[in-house]
Design a protein around this motif. Sequence first.
Motif, short mmCIF file in Angstrom:
data_model
loop_
_atom_site.label_atom_id
_atom_site.label_comp_id
_atom_site.label_asym_id
_atom_site.label_seq_id
_atom_site.Cartn_x
_atom_site.Cartn_y
_atom_site.Cartn_z
N MET A 198 0.87 -1.18 -0.10
CA MET A 198 0.00 -0.10 0.07
C MET A 198 0.86 1.35 0.03
N LYS A 199 0.46 2.30 -0.91
CA LYS A 199 1.20 3.57 -1.02
C LYS A 199 1.01 4.31 0.37
N PRO A 200 1.54 5.29 0.86
CA PRO A 200 1.56 6.07 2.09
C PRO A 200 0.44 6.96 1.50
N ARG A 201 -0.31 7.12 2.67
CA ARG A 201 -1.95 7.84 2.65
C ARG A 201 -1.68 8.96 1.72
N TYR A 202 -0.91 9.82 1.92
CA TYR A 202 -0.75 11.22 1.40
C TYR A 202 0.00 11.11 -0.05
N TYR A 203 0.40 9.99 -0.47
CA TYR A 203 0.90 9.92 -1.80
C TYR A 203 -0.05 10.64 -2.83
N PRO A 204 -1.40 10.07 -3.05
CA PRO A 204 -2.27 10.58 -3.98
C PRO A 204 -2.31 12.10 -3.90
N LEU A 205 -2.29 12.81 -2.73
CA LEU A 205 -2.31 14.48 -2.48
C LEU A 205 -1.12 15.03 -3.26
N LEU A 206 -0.13 14.27 -3.17
CA LEU A 206 1.41 14.91 -3.67
C LEU A 206 1.09 14.84 -5.03
N ALA A 207 0.72 13.40 -5.61
CA ALA A 207 0.53 13.19 -7.15
C ALA A 207 -0.39 14.06 -7.86
N ILE A 212 -9.05 -2.68 -10.35
CA ILE A 212 -8.83 -4.20 -10.74
C ILE A 212 -7.55 -4.52 -11.28
N ILE A 213 -6.78 -3.82 -11.76
CA ILE A 213 -5.60 -4.18 -12.01
C ILE A 213 -4.43 -4.53 -11.06
N ASN A 214 -4.77 -3.90 -10.03
CA ASN A 214 -4.25 -3.89 -8.97
C ASN A 214 -3.99 -5.52 -8.33
N TYR A 215 -4.86 -6.17 -8.85
CA TYR A 215 -4.95 -7.69 -8.55
C TYR A 215 -4.04 -8.39 -9.46
N PHE A 216 -3.72 -7.86 -10.52
CA PHE A 216 -3.25 -8.70 -11.66
C PHE A 216 -1.95 -7.73 -12.37
N PRO A 217 -1.07 -7.31 -11.31
CA PRO A 217 -0.06 -6.53 -11.72
C PRO A 217 0.93 -7.09 -12.87
N GLU A 218 0.95 -8.40 -13.14
CA GLU A 218 1.76 -9.14 -14.09
C GLU A 218 1.20 -8.77 -15.51
N ILE A 219 0.11 -8.29 -15.65
CA ILE A 219 -0.38 -7.79 -17.14
C ILE A 219 -0.04 -6.39 -17.18
N THR A 220 0.64 -6.10 -18.04
CA THR A 220 1.45 -4.62 -18.10
C THR A 220 0.67 -3.89 -19.38
N GLN A 262 -6.41 9.90 -24.33
CA GLN A 262 -6.07 11.26 -23.85
C GLN A 262 -6.30 11.16 -22.13
N GLY A 263 -7.13 10.16 -21.91
CA GLY A 263 -7.41 10.23 -20.53
C GLY A 263 -6.13 10.08 -19.62
N VAL A 264 -6.42 10.78 -18.25
CA VAL A 264 -5.25 10.67 -17.52
C VAL A 264 -5.80 9.80 -16.19
N LEU A 265 -5.17 8.75 -15.55
CA LEU A 265 -5.61 8.30 -14.42
C LEU A 265 -5.72 9.15 -13.10
N PRO A 266 -7.21 9.24 -12.65
CA PRO A 266 -7.38 9.91 -11.59
C PRO A 266 -6.99 9.60 -10.06
N VAL A 267 -6.36 8.05 -10.21
CA VAL A 267 -6.29 7.68 -8.95
C VAL A 267 -4.74 7.03 -8.91
N ALA A 268 -4.08 6.55 -7.85
CA ALA A 268 -2.85 6.02 -7.64
C ALA A 268 -3.25 4.58 -7.59
N LEU A 269 -2.43 3.72 -8.33
CA LEU A 269 -2.50 2.39 -8.21
C LEU A 269 -1.59 1.56 -7.77
N GLN A 270 -1.75 0.43 -7.19
CA GLN A 270 -0.51 -0.58 -6.55
C GLN A 270 0.27 -1.15 -7.74
N GLY A 271 0.67 -2.14 -7.27
CA GLY A 271 1.62 -3.10 -8.21
C GLY A 271 2.56 -2.45 -8.94
#
Length: 581
Positions: A1-10, A534-542, A569-578
């Motif tokens: 899990m990323k630090p809680r405030y990582y998304p704030l900085l990102a 959902i991709i957090n569960y399957f990080p091996e798919i790149t 053109q979309g930019v992911l609005p959330v931080a993902l793990q994996g």
Amino acid sequence: MKPRYYPLLAGFLMFLLFMPAVATVLAHSKPGTEEWCAQQIFNRNDSRIEKNLESMSLSEKVGQMLIAQIEPHHNRPQDKEYQLLSRLVQNGKVGGIMFLKGDALSAGMLVNHFQSIAPRPLLMSADMERGVAMRLSGTTEFPPNMAVAATQDPKLAEKMAQAIAEEASMIGLHQNYAPTVDLNINPLNPIINTRSFGDSVPLTMTMSNAIIKGLQSNGLIATAKHFPGHGDVTVDSHLALPVLQADRQQLEEYELIPFKAAIEEGVISIMIGHLAVPKLTGTMEPASLSKTIVTDLLRKELGFQGLIITDALNMKALYNGQNVPDISFKAVLAGNDLLLFSPDPELAHSAIVKAVENGIIPVKQIDASVRRILQVKAWLHLEKRKPVDLGQIQQDASPDSHRNLAQKIASRAITLVSDTNHFLPLKADENILNIVLQDKTDNEAGKEYIKQLAQYYTISTIRITPDTDSLGYASATEMAAKTKAVVVTSYSQALSRSGELKLSTQQQQFIHSLSHTVPKERALIFVSLGTPYIINYFPEITTYLCTYSSSEASEENAVELLRGKLKPQGVLPVALQGNIR
């Protein structure tokens, strides 16, 4: 899990990238000064409202605070629900109606009926986060908030809100229970997910304020929800009581910021969530019943002048099947102006009246709430509203311009999160195995998407559902090993209501196995027509792309991106793990 405030900085870094667009949208007059802002609506002294308030009985005042509900679909006078609600409206025991699932024409007919028999104009409402079509068929369905945020374009958000306001007003609706300003910091959140604008504070502020302006400048009340923040929980409040473990400092630095921005922007209404905040209240009392949160924090400390409304009172986080009187007077005592979706509005009405008569709830508090309700109804000019034009609904409830706008947002939102091995675009006439991954058995899901793929590729399709047996998995594995390209298309919209991935253990194991089954030089692509998490569960798919929605427009966009005909053109609005970057 990323630090809680990582998304704030990102999120802040992301915000800097699209500052020019934001500056353009925010270049209107100083926040709070427009006539549609709460600061203006609730600071007006109107002698007519005071006379109206003085003329009302306690029963009538309490009635103004209750929002009942109905499903609008070919309702007949002999229907029990129709008869009960008609009686409550005529007796002044409800002041508004929320529409559940139904169709636009029936809703318009009900608006005309109930308004015609009400002693005072009713406040008509619905939850229209994704457009009026979220509740009423025949209108325009827009992408969810997370897709809107992925466009990085607040102008599109404002235009979408304007379109929603136009369609809602045509049907006779006055209040939208949107936008959702919860920051979805927790990937395991089972109920907010793509309903949020993401986990970035600046992006959420910008997009939600654009929605608020688009709705209210076009005569539709916006409702920021779910105060004080529903994004960092792992329980669905429809099923049980979620717990937000944030302390006051954390709330100030994160969850409360979008609500403060909405208040400054002039949002007319704020919805209180059914969630416990023990580090703030010292108890497990739901926020919606907590004077500490509703009155002390929201009303007094944050200075919110507008309407405070509960989330639906029938939700199991609050309602146990027999506590309507208790939750009703406690909700009012906490400081809520409007009580939404009581399991028994008449019983709720009686309990609140008795609580006032017994001195538990001060009459002054009731008067203050009703004054705010009357001020909003005056701003809406409900006394001068004409009956809903049913012919217009039939002809123009979803104009081409609105559908084109929805398509544009969906197209701009599609996000290519990762393509490490450069598998995209897929070559024309490629041999493709299309694996439709579903968290429920539905043979209709993806039919149009499959047809579209078949226009450009030689495809084989196999469905992997919770009911897939060992033969099905064996067949899929064999096909995956032989096919030149494998596309896993997920129709999982969110996590389960208990915060778990809805896919079965067998389904998950099969998806994991594909990275070993499919030769490394061959394309293995994951397409999410729903939650990006959902991709957090399957990080091996790149190679991974996300549309945030399974609408037909999103399916079309996914195919066009696979073909290389649509530039993502979309930019992911959330931080993902994996391993996703």
